[in-house]
Design an enzyme around this catalytic site. Structure first.
Site, PDB file in Angstrom:
ATOM      1  N   LYS A 150     -11.734   8.024  -4.811  1.00  0.00           N
ATOM      2  CA  LYS A 150     -12.497   6.766  -4.854  1.00  0.00           C
ATOM      3  C   LYS A 150     -13.629   6.715  -3.816  1.00  0.00           C
ATOM      4  O   LYS A 150     -14.668   6.114  -4.067  1.00  0.00           O
ATOM      5  CB  LYS A 150     -11.552   5.581  -4.643  1.00  0.00           C
ATOM      6  CG  LYS A 150     -10.653   5.339  -5.823  1.00  0.00           C
ATOM      7  CD  LYS A 150      -9.718   4.183  -5.599  1.00  0.00           C
ATOM      8  CE  LYS A 150      -8.847   3.977  -6.837  1.00  0.00           C
ATOM      9  NZ  LYS A 150      -7.908   2.884  -6.694  1.00  0.00           N
ATOM     10  N   ASP A 168     -11.214  -2.820  -8.572  1.00  0.00           N
ATOM     11  CA  ASP A 168      -9.934  -3.046  -7.879  1.00  0.00           C
ATOM     12  C   ASP A 168      -9.931  -4.406  -7.180  1.00  0.00           C
ATOM     13  O   ASP A 168      -8.893  -5.040  -7.048  1.00  0.00           O
ATOM     14  CB  ASP A 168      -9.699  -1.967  -6.807  1.00  0.00           C
ATOM     15  CG  ASP A 168      -9.193  -0.664  -7.410  1.00  0.00           C
ATOM     16  OD1 ASP A 168      -8.649  -0.685  -8.528  1.00  0.00           O
ATOM     17  OD2 ASP A 168      -9.347   0.381  -6.750  1.00  0.00           O
TER      18      ASP A 168
HETATM   19  P1  ATR Z   1      -6.561   5.630  -1.936  1.00  0.00           P
HETATM   20  O1  ATR Z   1      -7.936   5.840  -2.481  1.00  0.00           O
HETATM   21  O2  ATR Z   1      -5.532   5.478  -3.032  1.00  0.00           O
HETATM   22  O3  ATR Z   1      -6.480   4.545  -0.927  1.00  0.00           O
HETATM   23  P2  ATR Z   1      -6.600   7.552   0.205  1.00  0.00           P
HETATM   24  O4  ATR Z   1      -7.985   7.146   0.514  1.00  0.00           O
HETATM   25  O5  ATR Z   1      -6.287   9.022   0.212  1.00  0.00           O
HETATM   26  O6  ATR Z   1      -6.158   7.007  -1.223  1.00  0.00           O
HETATM   27  O7  ATR Z   1      -5.607   6.796   1.223  1.00  0.00           O
HETATM   28  C1  ATR Z   1      -4.244   7.038   1.289  1.00  0.00           C
HETATM   29  C2  ATR Z   1      -3.595   6.187   2.374  1.00  0.00           C
HETATM   30  O8  ATR Z   1      -2.201   6.513   2.440  1.00  0.00           O
HETATM   31  C3  ATR Z   1      -4.167   6.412   3.768  1.00  0.00           C
HETATM   32  O9  ATR Z   1      -4.110   5.217   4.510  1.00  0.00           O
HETATM   33  C4  ATR Z   1      -3.186   7.433   4.348  1.00  0.00           C
HETATM   34  O10 ATR Z   1      -3.105   7.462   5.756  1.00  0.00           O
HETATM   35  P3  ATR Z   1      -4.111   8.392   6.644  1.00  0.00           P
HETATM   36  O11 ATR Z   1      -5.421   7.638   6.693  1.00  0.00           O
HETATM   37  O12 ATR Z   1      -3.463   8.497   7.954  1.00  0.00           O
HETATM   38  O13 ATR Z   1      -4.232   9.691   5.905  1.00  0.00           O
HETATM   39  C5  ATR Z   1      -1.884   6.914   3.787  1.00  0.00           C
HETATM   40  N1  ATR Z   1      -0.860   7.951   3.793  1.00  0.00           N
HETATM   41  C6  ATR Z   1      -0.720   8.987   2.926  1.00  0.00           C
HETATM   42  N2  ATR Z   1       0.333   9.742   3.268  1.00  0.00           N
HETATM   43  C7  ATR Z   1       0.891   9.165   4.377  1.00  0.00           C
HETATM   44  C8  ATR Z   1       2.025   9.472   5.215  1.00  0.00           C
HETATM   45  N3  ATR Z   1       2.795  10.524   4.966  1.00  0.00           N
HETATM   46  N4  ATR Z   1       2.281   8.645   6.264  1.00  0.00           N
HETATM   47  C9  ATR Z   1       1.505   7.576   6.520  1.00  0.00           C
HETATM   48  N5  ATR Z   1       0.418   7.232   5.770  1.00  0.00           N
HETATM   49  C10 ATR Z   1       0.113   8.019   4.717  1.00  0.00           C
END
Ligand code: ATR
Length: 291
Positions: free
Chosen positions: A73, A109
């Site tokens: 996105k 969204d």
């Molecule tokens: P989207 O477009 O669906 O929001 P994204 O931009 O990749 O997808 O964001 C995913 C979110 O999930 C982020 O806030 C990510 O945290 P980081 O910014 O620290 O990467 C969070 N996230 C994914 N895996 C995680 C994990 N194992 N623990 C904590 N947060 C996680």
């Protein structure tokens, strides 16, 4: 209801990394059938290294438009010709429209989240306090939606601190009447903020079908009965996060209504038709058994 694919069929679809479990093809093809439109909605599984080529392919193949989903996105925004103002401010797009070779990005969204909160959560946003878990593209749309409706305070928690700082910085300027605070994902500060919150939203991918035993909240004791707990995930229909919230007596809502409402807005941008939200949601719940 029967559909014929022919030389005039217009193609729409979704671009994402892991989309085998996406419900968007089902939702959109059902709406196409219901309105007898000559469109077809397809899933496009695209590797990160191919995103640029895939977006250029929309023009080359004369595809009418696509949804953009996890994790593209934010990345997709740089690859477009034009970006609608709110999507530009959010810094993320979930919809691309192809108008005679000009690709324009939108973020439906925002309206999807707002509508689901109001219609399914019966939640009045104005003057409330919210805690948001995660700071990716989905979180930015959620935060923007809440700020636009005059929320009093938003506390954003994320594993990576740069991303929350950036949200705070990007949005504070446009919404000076609301307070935006940023914290690392740690129990002590979560406890303090969730205690005073009316709404708790998970925007992280933790708890999705591929990591079903995960939850973004370090302790289930942090839930309380006065919360509306919202998980953007819809597969599984009830994540561990939502099951724990329900056990604590909180009202819960999963990601299906938002998916349906954002989908209807995207569908309108491509086709000019806007199916009735409640009807589509009822139909999808009936087909998928998702409550
Ligand atoms: P989207 O477009 O669906 O929001 P994204 O931009 O990749 O997808 O964001 C995913 C979110 O999930 C982020 O806030 C990510 O945290 P980081 O910014 O620290 O990467 C969070 N996230 C994914 N895996 C995680 C994990 N194992 N623990 C904590 N947060 C996680």
């Amino acid at each position: 209801m029967k559909r014929e694919i022919n030389g005039k069929t217009k193609i729409i679809g979704v671009i994402g990394k892991n989309i085998e479990n996406s419900l968007s093809p089902l939702i959109h093809n059902q709406m196409i059938l219901k309105h007898s439109l000559n469109f077809c909605y397809l899933p496009f599984q695209v590797a990160e290294t191919d995103l640029n080529k895939a977006i250029q392919g929309i023009k080359a193949l004369n595809i009418r438009g696509v949804n953009i989903t996890f994790p593209y996105k934010e990345k997709a925004i740089k690859l477009l010709d034009e970006v609608e103002e709110s999507a530009r401010r959010i810094g993320a797009v979930n919809t691309i429209v192809n108008n005679k070779g000009i690709l324009t990005g939108y973020n439906t969204d925002v309206i999807g989240f707002k509508k689901s909160l109001q219609e399914n959560g019966k939640f009045v946003i104005k003057e409330k306090k919210a805690v948001i878990l995660g700071a990716g593209g989905a979180a930015r749309a959620v935060v923007y939606a809440l700020l636009g409706e005059g929320i009093k305070e938003i506390c954003i928690f994320n594993r990576t601190s740069e991303k929350i700082k950036k949200i705070k910085q990007d949005f504070s300027l446009f919404f000076p009447q609301s307070s935006i605070k940023a914290f690392p994902l740690e129990e002590e500060s979560l406890k303090d903020k969730i205690e005073k919150a009316h709404l708790l939203v998970n925007t992280t991918s933790l708890g999705m079908a591929s990591q079903i035993d995960n939850t973004p909240l370090p302790n289930e004791k942090l839930f309380h009965p006065n919360l509306l707990v919202y998980d953007l995930i819809y597969h599984p229909a009830k994540t561990l996060f939502l099951r724990q919230a329900e056990r604590a007596g909180a009202k819960i809502i999963n990601g299906l209504p938002m998916l349906v409402y954002q989908g209807i807005e995207s569908f309108y941008l491509w086709t000019g038709f806007k199916p009735e939200g409640k009807e589509v949601l009822k139909m999808i719940k009936r087909i998928t058994y998702i409550a």
